[in-house]
Scaffold this active site. Structure first.
Site, PDB file in Angstrom:
ATOM      1  CB  CYS A 156       5.902 -10.756 -12.815  1.00  0.00           C
ATOM      2  SG  CYS A 156       6.303  -9.468 -11.646  1.00  0.00           S
TER       3      CYS A 156
HETATM    4  N1  CO8 Z   1       0.636   1.933   4.778  1.00  0.00           N
HETATM    5  C1  CO8 Z   1      -0.606   2.303   5.188  1.00  0.00           C
HETATM    6  N2  CO8 Z   1      -1.589   2.634   4.345  1.00  0.00           N
HETATM    7  C2  CO8 Z   1      -1.304   2.605   3.015  1.00  0.00           C
HETATM    8  C3  CO8 Z   1      -0.021   2.229   2.519  1.00  0.00           C
HETATM    9  C4  CO8 Z   1       0.956   1.887   3.458  1.00  0.00           C
HETATM   10  N3  CO8 Z   1       2.184   1.498   3.079  1.00  0.00           N
HETATM   11  N4  CO8 Z   1      -0.058   2.280   1.190  1.00  0.00           N
HETATM   12  C5  CO8 Z   1      -1.287   2.673   0.828  1.00  0.00           C
HETATM   13  N5  CO8 Z   1      -2.041   2.873   1.933  1.00  0.00           N
HETATM   14  C6  CO8 Z   1      -3.438   3.339   2.008  1.00  0.00           C
HETATM   15  C7  CO8 Z   1      -3.805   4.195   0.814  1.00  0.00           C
HETATM   16  O1  CO8 Z   1      -3.441   5.535   1.043  1.00  0.00           O
HETATM   17  C8  CO8 Z   1      -5.304   4.012   0.747  1.00  0.00           C
HETATM   18  O2  CO8 Z   1      -5.920   4.850   1.684  1.00  0.00           O
HETATM   19  P1  CO8 Z   1      -7.332   5.557   1.355  1.00  0.00           P
HETATM   20  O3  CO8 Z   1      -8.301   4.435   1.154  1.00  0.00           O
HETATM   21  O4  CO8 Z   1      -7.563   6.394   2.588  1.00  0.00           O
HETATM   22  O5  CO8 Z   1      -7.093   6.347   0.093  1.00  0.00           O
HETATM   23  C9  CO8 Z   1      -5.518   2.566   1.215  1.00  0.00           C
HETATM   24  O6  CO8 Z   1      -4.327   2.222   1.930  1.00  0.00           O
HETATM   25  C10 CO8 Z   1      -5.727   1.586   0.090  1.00  0.00           C
HETATM   26  O7  CO8 Z   1      -4.682   1.767  -0.910  1.00  0.00           O
HETATM   27  P2  CO8 Z   1      -4.641   0.926  -2.234  1.00  0.00           P
HETATM   28  O8  CO8 Z   1      -5.968   1.006  -2.912  1.00  0.00           O
HETATM   29  O9  CO8 Z   1      -3.415   1.306  -3.005  1.00  0.00           O
HETATM   30  O10 CO8 Z   1      -4.397  -0.551  -1.607  1.00  0.00           O
HETATM   31  P3  CO8 Z   1      -4.733  -1.947  -2.202  1.00  0.00           P
HETATM   32  O11 CO8 Z   1      -5.687  -2.621  -1.344  1.00  0.00           O
HETATM   33  O12 CO8 Z   1      -5.011  -1.890  -3.667  1.00  0.00           O
HETATM   34  O13 CO8 Z   1      -3.318  -2.698  -2.029  1.00  0.00           O
HETATM   35  C11 CO8 Z   1      -1.436  -3.365  -3.370  1.00  0.00           C
HETATM   36  C12 CO8 Z   1      -2.165  -2.201  -2.668  1.00  0.00           C
HETATM   37  C13 CO8 Z   1      -0.935  -4.293  -2.284  1.00  0.00           C
HETATM   38  C14 CO8 Z   1      -0.269  -2.790  -4.143  1.00  0.00           C
HETATM   39  C15 CO8 Z   1      -2.393  -4.112  -4.299  1.00  0.00           C
HETATM   40  O14 CO8 Z   1      -3.109  -3.218  -5.113  1.00  0.00           O
HETATM   41  C16 CO8 Z   1      -1.703  -5.108  -5.203  1.00  0.00           C
HETATM   42  O15 CO8 Z   1      -0.953  -5.944  -4.780  1.00  0.00           O
HETATM   43  N6  CO8 Z   1      -2.030  -5.082  -6.489  1.00  0.00           N
HETATM   44  C17 CO8 Z   1      -1.466  -6.003  -7.476  1.00  0.00           C
HETATM   45  C18 CO8 Z   1      -0.108  -5.544  -7.806  1.00  0.00           C
HETATM   46  C19 CO8 Z   1       0.642  -6.468  -8.700  1.00  0.00           C
HETATM   47  O16 CO8 Z   1       0.390  -7.632  -8.814  1.00  0.00           O
HETATM   48  N7  CO8 Z   1       1.615  -5.927  -9.329  1.00  0.00           N
HETATM   49  C20 CO8 Z   1       2.459  -6.682 -10.153  1.00  0.00           C
HETATM   50  C21 CO8 Z   1       3.721  -5.989 -10.160  1.00  0.00           C
HETATM   51  S1  CO8 Z   1       5.035  -6.985 -10.516  1.00  0.00           S
HETATM   52  C22 CO8 Z   1       5.487  -6.919 -12.189  1.00  0.00           C
HETATM   53  O17 CO8 Z   1       4.921  -7.457 -13.083  1.00  0.00           O
HETATM   54  C23 CO8 Z   1       6.683  -6.124 -12.509  1.00  0.00           C
HETATM   55  C24 CO8 Z   1       7.904  -6.826 -12.106  1.00  0.00           C
HETATM   56  C25 CO8 Z   1       9.024  -5.939 -12.128  1.00  0.00           C
HETATM   57  C26 CO8 Z   1       9.937  -6.165 -10.982  1.00  0.00           C
HETATM   58  C27 CO8 Z   1      10.634  -4.918 -10.698  1.00  0.00           C
HETATM   59  C28 CO8 Z   1      11.325  -4.873  -9.396  1.00  0.00           C
HETATM   60  C29 CO8 Z   1      11.332  -3.530  -8.716  1.00  0.00           C
END
Ligand code: CO8
Length: 371
Positions: A156
């Protein structure tokens, strides 16, 4: 005196947009089919039942409402759940290079100079079309550019690493001007059957021209560039050229994008905020006085937190540009889309920040001032 200038940028947006509702409908249809097909094993406790996804969760947790994709047909078919992108012959331009060329043409048109005044092309992106020949060389050929071209991948953060590389080339006299492109088909390496991440990414291409200061007539002075990396396993993609050599086989899930999203959030926010504030201070720029932040677009809550830490207050509307609601995370292109879309109102002397962060971890800061 700044030695490098950004005179123009370009953006290519794929024609198809995919909403959260369409994505979730497909995912939930897949979950229903999976659970029905495995009902017995689930009842025996041998297989874990899958849980549906939700539009509300996606929007609240990430801020994403839709994303552009190069192919929607496969992504809305629960039997496919990957984009359909037919392979091209060696005589045709590759899909990623084609997108980069479209973004580059827009940047060159806005620049108003011929492509022959560019001496280097850098393709800085997360996932390359292939190992070689470089996409950057395809782009160079398609646009009739001389000099040299190469691909580089810093996930990224690729665009800020690319801008710094380009700025160093023009400052040292290696090139009069550099074209830096960021084609991203993130949908190609996203596991659309993974509830935690199926909504995160979109496809797009951006282009940035970096030119030697003494040749430029307008645009943005690059006041300073800074890069940082710190190893982390929390965002990985293990797809690579040694996969076929592994006796245990290629596997499936872990050769696509995987992450520990919570950990990324927790660790990257302080890393990036501190880096921005320190770099600003070293440049003699007051971070609280920045007119605009064009941050990497991964997660709205993350961007809001970084914005507050850097500006020392809740950012006013438009100060901390958000485009991920429309585009989702487009990896290297995110901060450049934000910059491209929201800089017309700058007066001479006003300063803003382009900043990226992502896998590696990697982060880059580029302070720019309107000329
Ligand atoms: N629908 C409903 N509920 C869900 C879903 C869903 N889709 N997914 C998870 N939940 C639930 C979980 O089961 C969990 O439930 P419980 O509390 O009962 O266990 C609850 O929601 C909370 O889950 P999380 O803790 O996982 O949720 P977050 O609040 O942390 O949100 C995010 C998840 C949105 C992924 C968040 O953590 C985030 O955005 N983090 C930062 C990520 C980031 O910036 N990543 C960078 C990646 S990019 C990079 O550098 C690589 C690039 C490469 C590109 C490649 C292309 C493919």
């Amino acid at each position: 005196m700044p030695q490098a200038v950004i005179p123009a940028t370009g953006l290519y947006t794929p024609p198809q947009s995919l909403s959260n509702a369409e994505l979730v409908d497909t995912f939930n249809a897949y979950v229903e089919r999976f659970n029905a097909a495995n009902a017995e094993a689930i009842a025996e406790g041998e297989v874990a039942a899958l849980t549906p996804s939700s539009v509300e969760f996606i929007e609240k947790a990430s801020g994403i409402k839709s994303r552009y994709v190069v192919d929607k047909t496969g992504l809305t078919d629960p039997d496919v759940m990957r984009p359909n992108i037919p392979e091209r012959s060696n005589e045709e331009i590759s899909v990623l290079a084609e997108m980069a060329v479209e973004a580059a043409k827009q940047a060159i048109a806005r620049w108003g100079k011929p492509a022959s005044e560019i001496d280097a092309v850098i393709c800085a992106a997360s996932n390359m079309q292939r190992a070689y020949p470089a996409m950057a060389i395809e782009v160079q050929q398609a646009l009739g550019i001389g000099g040299f071209a190469f691909d580089m991948n810093v996930a990224c953060s690729s665009a800020t690493f690319g801008i710094k590389t380009a700025a160093d080339f023009v400052a040292s006299g290696s090139a009069r001007a550099v074209l830096m492109v960021n084609p991203e088909i993130c949908s190609g390496h996203l596991n659309f059957r993974d509830r935690d991440s199926h909504f995160i990414f979109g496809d797009v291409a951006t282009a940035v021209i970096v030119e030697a200061e003494d040749r430029a007539t307008g645009g943005w002075d690059i006041l300073g560039t800074r890069l940082k990396t710190q190893f982390s396993n929390n965002i990985r993609n293990n797809f690579g050229f040694l996969n076929r050599a592994a006796p245990e086989g290629i596997g499936a899930i872990d050769k696509l994008f995987v992450q520990e999203g919570r950990k990324v959030f927790r660790e990257v926010v302080p890393l990036v905020s501190d880096m921005i504030v320190e770099h600003a201070s070293d440049l003699g720029v007051d971070p609280t006085g920045l007119k605009r932040l064009w941050l990497h677009q991964a997660n709205i809550n993350m961007n809001e937190m970084i914005g507050r830490r850097v500006l020392g207050r809740d950012p006013a509307p438009g100060e901390n540009v958000i485009i991920l609601d429309e585009f989702a995370n487009t990896s290297s292109a995110g901060s450049i889309i934000a910059f491209h879309r929201a800089n017309d109102d700058f007066a001479k002397g006003e300063t803003g920040l382009i900043c990226s962060f992502g896998a590696g971890y990697s982060a880059g800061t580029v302070f720019v001032r309107k000329r």
